[in-house]
Design a protein around this motif. Structure first.
Motif, PDB file in Angstrom:
ATOM      1  N   SER A  54       0.829  -1.199   0.000  1.00 42.41           N
ATOM      2  CA  SER A  54       0.000   0.000   0.000  1.00 42.41           C
ATOM      3  C   SER A  54       0.863   1.248   0.000  1.00 42.41           C
ATOM      4  N   THR A  55       0.318   2.313  -0.583  1.00 43.84           N
ATOM      5  CA  THR A  55       0.917   3.644  -0.460  1.00 43.84           C
ATOM      6  C   THR A  55      -0.091   4.602   0.173  1.00 43.84           C
ATOM      7  N   ASP A  56      -1.183   4.050   0.683  1.00 45.81           N
ATOM      8  CA  ASP A  56      -2.213   4.849   1.340  1.00 45.81           C
ATOM      9  C   ASP A  56      -1.753   5.126   2.770  1.00 45.81           C
ATOM     10  N   ILE A  57      -1.415   6.373   3.058  1.00 46.59           N
ATOM     11  CA  ILE A  57      -0.864   6.725   4.360  1.00 46.59           C
ATOM     12  C   ILE A  57      -1.823   6.381   5.494  1.00 46.59           C
ATOM     13  N   ALA A  58      -3.112   6.589   5.277  1.00 51.38           N
ATOM     14  CA  ALA A  58      -4.093   6.286   6.324  1.00 51.38           C
ATOM     15  C   ALA A  58      -4.133   4.786   6.625  1.00 51.38           C
ATOM     16  N   VAL A  59      -4.060   3.965   5.582  1.00 49.52           N
ATOM     17  CA  VAL A  59      -4.072   2.516   5.772  1.00 49.52           C
ATOM     18  C   VAL A  59      -2.781   2.064   6.454  1.00 49.52           C
ATOM     19  N   ILE A  60      -1.654   2.573   5.987  1.00 48.22           N
ATOM     20  CA  ILE A  60      -0.364   2.207   6.573  1.00 48.22           C
ATOM     21  C   ILE A  60      -0.326   2.547   8.061  1.00 48.22           C
ATOM     22  N   ASN A 107      -1.221  -3.490  10.907  1.00 41.82           N
ATOM     23  CA  ASN A 107      -0.271  -4.172  11.788  1.00 41.82           C
ATOM     24  C   ASN A 107       0.694  -5.120  11.073  1.00 41.82           C
ATOM     25  N   PRO A 108       1.243  -4.747   9.910  1.00 41.29           N
ATOM     26  CA  PRO A 108       2.198  -5.624   9.249  1.00 41.29           C
ATOM     27  C   PRO A 108       3.577  -5.519   9.908  1.00 41.29           C
ATOM     28  N   ASP A 109       4.467  -6.417   9.508  1.00 39.07           N
ATOM     29  CA  ASP A 109       5.866  -6.318   9.934  1.00 39.07           C
ATOM     30  C   ASP A 109       6.606  -5.256   9.129  1.00 39.07           C
ATOM     31  N   ALA A 110       6.122  -4.986   7.905  1.00 36.37           N
ATOM     32  CA  ALA A 110       6.786  -4.018   7.031  1.00 36.37           C
ATOM     33  C   ALA A 110       5.799  -3.536   5.980  1.00 36.37           C
ATOM     34  N   VAL A 111       6.206  -2.506   5.245  1.00 32.54           N
ATOM     35  CA  VAL A 111       5.377  -1.927   4.182  1.00 32.54           C
ATOM     36  C   VAL A 111       6.091  -2.086   2.847  1.00 32.54           C
ATOM     37  N   THR A 116       6.012   7.919 -11.454  1.00 33.25           N
ATOM     38  CA  THR A 116       7.431   8.202 -11.339  1.00 33.25           C
ATOM     39  C   THR A 116       7.788   8.422  -9.866  1.00 33.25           C
ATOM     40  N   PRO A 117       8.735   7.659  -9.323  1.00 34.89           N
ATOM     41  CA  PRO A 117       9.101   7.833  -7.918  1.00 34.89           C
ATOM     42  C   PRO A 117       9.674   9.231  -7.667  1.00 34.89           C
ATOM     43  N   THR A 118       9.327   9.793  -6.515  1.00 26.71           N
ATOM     44  CA  THR A 118       9.854  11.100  -6.133  1.00 26.71           C
ATOM     45  C   THR A 118      10.245  11.078  -4.662  1.00 26.71           C
ATOM     46  N   LEU A 119      11.137  11.976  -4.296  1.00 23.53           N
ATOM     47  CA  LEU A 119      11.579  12.077  -2.912  1.00 23.53           C
ATOM     48  C   LEU A 119      10.430  12.505  -2.003  1.00 23.53           C
ATOM     49  N   THR A 120       9.515  13.340  -2.523  1.00 19.09           N
ATOM     50  CA  THR A 120       8.369  13.795  -1.732  1.00 19.09           C
ATOM     51  C   THR A 120       7.508  12.621  -1.282  1.00 19.09           C
ATOM     52  N   ILE A 121       7.249  11.687  -2.205  1.00 15.70           N
ATOM     53  CA  ILE A 121       6.439  10.518  -1.872  1.00 15.70           C
ATOM     54  C   ILE A 121       7.164   9.657  -0.845  1.00 15.70           C
ATOM     55  N   THR A 122       8.464   9.463  -1.043  1.00 10.99           N
ATOM     56  CA  THR A 122       9.250   8.667  -0.091  1.00 10.99           C
ATOM     57  C   THR A 122       9.195   9.269   1.304  1.00 10.99           C
ATOM     58  N   GLN A 123       9.362  10.572   1.406  1.00 12.74           N
ATOM     59  CA  GLN A 123       9.325  11.247   2.707  1.00 12.74           C
ATOM     60  C   GLN A 123       7.965  11.091   3.380  1.00 12.74           C
ATOM     61  N   ALA A 124       6.890  11.227   2.592  1.00 10.60           N
ATOM     62  CA  ALA A 124       5.541  11.099   3.151  1.00 10.60           C
ATOM     63  C   ALA A 124       5.301   9.691   3.685  1.00 10.60           C
ATOM     64  N   LEU A 125       5.732   8.698   2.931  1.00  9.03           N
ATOM     65  CA  LEU A 125       5.542   7.317   3.356  1.00  9.03           C
ATOM     66  C   LEU A 125       6.377   6.994   4.588  1.00  9.03           C
ATOM     67  N   MET A 126       7.604   7.482   4.630  1.00  6.93           N
ATOM     68  CA  MET A 126       8.460   7.250   5.783  1.00  6.93           C
ATOM     69  C   MET A 126       7.852   7.845   7.045  1.00  6.93           C
ATOM     70  N   SER A 127       7.221   9.009   6.908  1.00  3.19           N
ATOM     71  CA  SER A 127       6.651   9.677   8.079  1.00  3.19           C
ATOM     72  C   SER A 127       5.421   8.945   8.606  1.00  3.19           C
ATOM     73  N   ALA A 128       4.780   8.149   7.765  1.00 10.50           N
ATOM     74  CA  ALA A 128       3.533   7.484   8.158  1.00 10.50           C
ATOM     75  C   ALA A 128       3.746   6.079   8.701  1.00 10.50           C
ATOM     76  N   SER A 129       4.894   5.498   8.416  1.00  8.54           N
ATOM     77  CA  SER A 129       5.097   4.093   8.754  1.00  8.54           C
ATOM     78  C   SER A 129       5.830   3.915  10.079  1.00  8.54           C
ATOM     79  N   PHE A 130       5.264   3.048  10.949  1.00  2.00           N
ATOM     80  CA  PHE A 130       5.911   2.702  12.218  1.00  2.00           C
ATOM     81  C   PHE A 130       6.823   1.489  12.047  1.00  2.00           C
ATOM     82  N   VAL A 131       6.779   0.865  10.878  1.00  2.00           N
ATOM     83  CA  VAL A 131       7.535  -0.361  10.636  1.00  2.00           C
ATOM     84  C   VAL A 131       8.450  -0.157   9.426  1.00  2.00           C
ATOM     85  N   PRO A 132       9.376  -1.095   9.174  1.00  2.00           N
ATOM     86  CA  PRO A 132      10.293  -0.945   8.039  1.00  2.00           C
ATOM     87  C   PRO A 132       9.566  -0.727   6.720  1.00  2.00           C
ATOM     88  N   LEU A 133      10.164   0.122   5.887  1.00  2.00           N
ATOM     89  CA  LEU A 133       9.566   0.472   4.603  1.00  2.00           C
ATOM     90  C   LEU A 133      10.465   0.008   3.462  1.00  2.00           C
TER      91      LEU A 133
END
Length: 224
Positions: A44-50, A54-58, A65-82
């Motif tokens: 998933s890339t849905d921040i609310a779902v992430i 309760n997964p071990d990782a995302v 196209t991958p961007t640094l902005t998307i990576t930063q947003a996902l990193m901020s939302a995940s409590f587990v390894p990304l």
């Protein structure tokens, strides 16, 4: 026989609605990555779902196209390894290598490259990173040996109805020690078959926010 220990559960009233991984995934062996054992990954890339799962990782791979902005947003939302997608199809070459390095510096546990990526790019990427390169494979005709020789450390098998056969083929080629992540489908039966075929970890595709909200709204309407 040792009695199975009771596991107490402490819940929050406000966080009771969440996406939980199928319990059957715990039967997988898991993969120890950077000292953390990972059995379940939410696709998933849905921040609310992430943020409410309760997964071990995302596994955060997306068709843009991958961007640094998307990576930063996902990193901020995940409590587990990304594990973050860094291209390999439309986006490739040096751009993918730079995105992978940025993902590592932001704290990603691994980078995921798409099936069309060239082995030369994998080689450049793996030589630049300290985190593992995960290669998505979608066909039994993929260049498995070439990708491993170029530096791929983990395969992410996403072959639809052919996933189990691809997992078996990778196992036949590399033996029991090579790490395999694979899509398990949405049923317990398909997940079990994927694990039995040789997958060490399972990616689970959750219902979308729209699907979850639809049932919530239906409950609201009935209550009203």
């Amino acid at each position: 026989m040792k009695k199975k220990a009771y596991v107490p559960v402490v819940e929050s009233e406000l966080r009771r609605r969440s996406v939980t991984m199928p319990q059957v995934i715990r039967n997988a062996s898991g993969i120890i990555i950077l000292n953390k054992r990972i059995k379940s990954l939410i696709f998933s890339t849905d921040i609310a779902v992430i943020h409410n799962s309760n997964p071990d990782a995302v596994m955060a791979v997306y068709p843009f196209t991958p961007t640094l902005t998307i990576t930063q947003a996902l990193m901020s939302a995940s409590f587990v390894p990304l594990f973050i997608g860094v291209g390999g199809g439309l986006t490739s070459g040096n751009r993918s290598v730079y995105l992978a390095l940025q993902a590592e510096l932001l704290g990603a546990y691994g980078v995921v490259v798409n099936a069309p990526i060239k082995n030369e790019v994998i080689r450049d990427m793996s030589s630049s990173l300290d985190i593992p390169v995960v290669a998505t494979v979608v066909s039994e005709n993929d260049d498995f040996e070439g990708k491993v020789n170029a530096g791929v450390k983990i395969f992410n098998v996403s072959g639809g109805k052919n996933t189990i056969e691809i997992v078996k083929k990778v196992r036949d080629i590399f033996g029991e020690e090579f790490p395999i992540i694979a899509t398990g489908g949405r049923t317990e039966e398909s997940i079990i078959k994927t694990i039995e075929a040789g997958a060490n970890a399972i990616t689970y595709t959750p219902p979308s926010s729209a699907e979850i909200f639809s049932s919530v709204m239906q409950n609201y309407r009935e209550f009203k």
